[in-house]
Design an enzyme around this catalytic site. Structure first.
Site, PDB file in Angstrom:
ATOM      1  N   LYS A  12       0.836  -1.206   0.000  1.00 16.65           N
ATOM      2  CA  LYS A  12       0.000   0.000   0.000  1.00 16.65           C
ATOM      3  C   LYS A  12       0.875   1.261   0.000  1.00 16.65           C
ATOM      4  CE  LYS A  12      -3.833  -2.334   2.383  1.00 16.65           C
ATOM      5  NZ  LYS A  12      -4.776  -2.274   3.555  1.00 16.65           N
ATOM      6  N   TYR A  52     -12.351  -2.830  -3.653  1.00 23.10           N
ATOM      7  CA  TYR A  52     -12.892  -2.763  -2.288  1.00 23.10           C
ATOM      8  C   TYR A  52     -14.422  -2.710  -2.256  1.00 23.10           C
ATOM      9  CZ  TYR A  52      -8.301  -2.217  -0.038  1.00 23.10           C
ATOM     10  OH  TYR A  52      -7.034  -2.423   0.447  1.00 23.10           O
ATOM     11  N   PHE A  60     -15.138   3.345   7.168  1.00 21.72           N
ATOM     12  CA  PHE A  60     -13.751   3.538   6.726  1.00 21.72           C
ATOM     13  C   PHE A  60     -13.595   3.456   5.202  1.00 21.72           C
ATOM     14  CE2 PHE A  60     -14.214  -1.000   7.763  1.00 21.72           C
ATOM     15  CZ  PHE A  60     -13.728  -1.611   6.618  1.00 21.72           C
ATOM     16  N   ARG A  88      -1.628 -14.325   4.141  1.00 24.30           N
ATOM     17  CA  ARG A  88      -2.444 -13.710   5.202  1.00 24.30           C
ATOM     18  C   ARG A  88      -1.766 -13.915   6.562  1.00 24.30           C
ATOM     19  NH1 ARG A  88      -6.997 -10.479   4.050  1.00 24.30           N
ATOM     20  NH2 ARG A  88      -8.047 -11.334   5.888  1.00 24.30           N
ATOM     21  N   THR A  94      -5.499  -7.345  10.741  1.00 26.10           N
ATOM     22  CA  THR A  94      -5.805  -6.064  10.099  1.00 26.10           C
ATOM     23  C   THR A  94      -5.343  -4.874  10.937  1.00 26.10           C
ATOM     24  OG1 THR A  94      -7.758  -7.107   9.103  1.00 26.10           O
ATOM     25  CG2 THR A  94      -7.704  -4.692   9.138  1.00 26.10           C
ATOM     26  N   ARG A 105       2.599  -6.640   9.445  1.00 21.13           N
ATOM     27  CA  ARG A 105       1.884  -5.553  10.123  1.00 21.13           C
ATOM     28  C   ARG A 105       2.322  -5.413  11.583  1.00 21.13           C
ATOM     29  NH1 ARG A 105      -3.946  -7.355   7.518  1.00 21.13           N
ATOM     30  NH2 ARG A 105      -3.886  -6.063   5.628  1.00 21.13           N
ATOM     31  N   ASN A 119      -1.975  -0.227   7.043  1.00 20.41           N
ATOM     32  CA  ASN A 119      -1.353  -1.475   7.511  1.00 20.41           C
ATOM     33  C   ASN A 119      -0.478  -2.146   6.453  1.00 20.41           C
ATOM     34  OD1 ASN A 119      -3.355  -2.370   5.844  1.00 20.41           O
ATOM     35  ND2 ASN A 119      -4.608  -3.299   7.456  1.00 20.41           N
ATOM     36  N   HIS A 122      -1.967  -5.567   1.421  1.00 19.75           N
ATOM     37  CA  HIS A 122      -3.227  -6.274   1.175  1.00 19.75           C
ATOM     38  C   HIS A 122      -2.884  -7.682   0.731  1.00 19.75           C
ATOM     39  CE1 HIS A 122      -7.124  -7.380  -0.527  1.00 19.75           C
ATOM     40  NE2 HIS A 122      -6.434  -7.871  -1.539  1.00 19.75           N
ATOM     41  N   GLU A 133      -9.445 -10.366  -7.922  1.00 18.52           N
ATOM     42  CA  GLU A 133      -8.518  -9.244  -7.720  1.00 18.52           C
ATOM     43  C   GLU A 133      -7.357  -9.288  -8.723  1.00 18.52           C
ATOM     44  OE1 GLU A 133      -7.498  -9.580  -3.575  1.00 18.52           O
ATOM     45  OE2 GLU A 133      -9.531  -9.042  -2.927  1.00 18.52           O
TER      46      GLU A 133
HETATM   47  P1  DAT Z   1      -7.706  -6.957   5.510  1.00 12.87           P
HETATM   48  O1  DAT Z   1      -6.870  -5.950   4.745  1.00 12.87           O
HETATM   49  O2  DAT Z   1      -6.984  -7.461   6.719  1.00 12.87           O
HETATM   50  O3  DAT Z   1      -8.265  -8.045   4.632  1.00 12.87           O
HETATM   51  P2  DAT Z   1     -10.378  -5.793   5.441  1.00 12.87           P
HETATM   52  O4  DAT Z   1     -10.524  -6.401   4.083  1.00 12.87           O
HETATM   53  O5  DAT Z   1     -11.432  -6.098   6.446  1.00 12.87           O
HETATM   54  O6  DAT Z   1      -8.966  -6.139   6.088  1.00 12.87           O
HETATM   55  O7  DAT Z   1     -10.339  -4.186   5.302  1.00 12.87           O
HETATM   56  C1  DAT Z   1      -9.629  -3.566   4.244  1.00 12.87           C
HETATM   57  C2  DAT Z   1      -8.775  -2.474   4.821  1.00 12.87           C
HETATM   58  O8  DAT Z   1      -9.606  -1.456   5.410  1.00 12.87           O
HETATM   59  C3  DAT Z   1      -7.858  -2.919   5.958  1.00 12.87           C
HETATM   60  O9  DAT Z   1      -6.636  -3.444   5.487  1.00 12.87           O
HETATM   61  C4  DAT Z   1      -7.670  -1.656   6.752  1.00 12.87           C
HETATM   62  C5  DAT Z   1      -9.011  -0.962   6.609  1.00 12.87           C
HETATM   63  N1  DAT Z   1      -9.908  -1.288   7.738  1.00 12.87           N
HETATM   64  C6  DAT Z   1     -10.609  -2.445   7.914  1.00 12.87           C
HETATM   65  N2  DAT Z   1     -11.361  -2.394   9.026  1.00 12.87           N
HETATM   66  C7  DAT Z   1     -11.134  -1.181   9.572  1.00 12.87           C
HETATM   67  C8  DAT Z   1     -11.625  -0.506  10.734  1.00 12.87           C
HETATM   68  N3  DAT Z   1     -12.511  -1.086  11.549  1.00 12.87           N
HETATM   69  N4  DAT Z   1     -11.156   0.729  10.994  1.00 12.87           N
HETATM   70  C9  DAT Z   1     -10.276   1.337  10.179  1.00 12.87           C
HETATM   71  N5  DAT Z   1      -9.795   0.775   9.048  1.00 12.87           N
HETATM   72  C10 DAT Z   1     -10.206  -0.468   8.748  1.00 12.87           C
HETATM   73 MG    MG Z   2      -9.585  -7.855   3.001  1.00 19.05          MG
END
Ligand code: DAT
Ligand code: MG
Length: 138
Positions: A12, A52, A60, A88, A94, A105, A119, A122, A133
């Site tokens: 990222k 996304y 968010f 992962r 996350t 992370r 973080n 991805h 994707e």
């Molecule tokens: P991941 O990247 O671990 O698969 P995700 O797909 O649930 O997580 O969310 C995509 C991204 O959005 C994640 O890397 C960081 C952000 N994110 C997710 N949940 C969040 C939250 N509760 N508050 C702030 N940012 C968040």
């Molecule tokens: Mg995700």
């Protein structure tokens, strides 16, 4: 039986800005996975919205799209048996505050008190997500 699997890894904009591209790829390669495609790009809003889509409507979501379009991203196709699950695991949770030490992370990320977690990486979360994707990014 060894089945080759592919996943999408993104470094990222925070990872690129902090000069962590090499460190992140090194961890993937040290684990034993292969980089089979790679590019540096500035993702469009359309690409990010498609990537996304599952998060649309969440608090968010817009901060996430804004953050992801704030700089360059490195897109990587990573290959190996069970690589989706394996990356992962390398990435960690996350929330970088609770991500285990030893993970990308957990070792390299922190909470900056912003509306979206920055973080560093991805990783696709299932075979369906990985196929979808990878088709978007490559
Ligand atoms: P991941 O990247 O671990 O698969 P995700 O797909 O649930 O997580 O969310 C995509 C991204 O959005 C994640 O890397 C960081 C952000 N994110 C997710 N949940 C969040 C939250 N509760 N508050 C702030 N940012 C968040
Ligand atoms: Mg995700």
């Amino acid at each position: 039986m060894t089945e080759t699997q592919n996943t999408l890894v993104l470094v990222k904009p925070d990872g690129v800005a902090r000069n962590l591209i090499g460190e992140i790829i090194a961890r993937c390669e040290a684990k034993g996975y292969q980089v089979t495609n790679l590019k540096l790009l500035q993702p469009s809003q359309g690409l990010l919205a498609a990537h996304y889509a599952e998060h649309e409507g969440k608090p968010f979501y817009q901060p996430l799209i804004d953050f992801m379009s704030s700089g360059s991203v490195v897109a990587i196709q990573l290959t190996g048996h069970r690589v989706i699950e394996g990356f992962r695991s390398l990435a960690g949770a996350t929330d970088p505050t609770v991500a285990a030490p030893g993970t990308i992370r957990g070792d390299l990320g922190r909470d900056w008190g912003l509306k979206v977690q920055q973080n560093l990486v991805h990783g696709s979360d299932s075979t369906e997500s990985a196929e979808r994707e990878l088709a978007l990014w490559f």
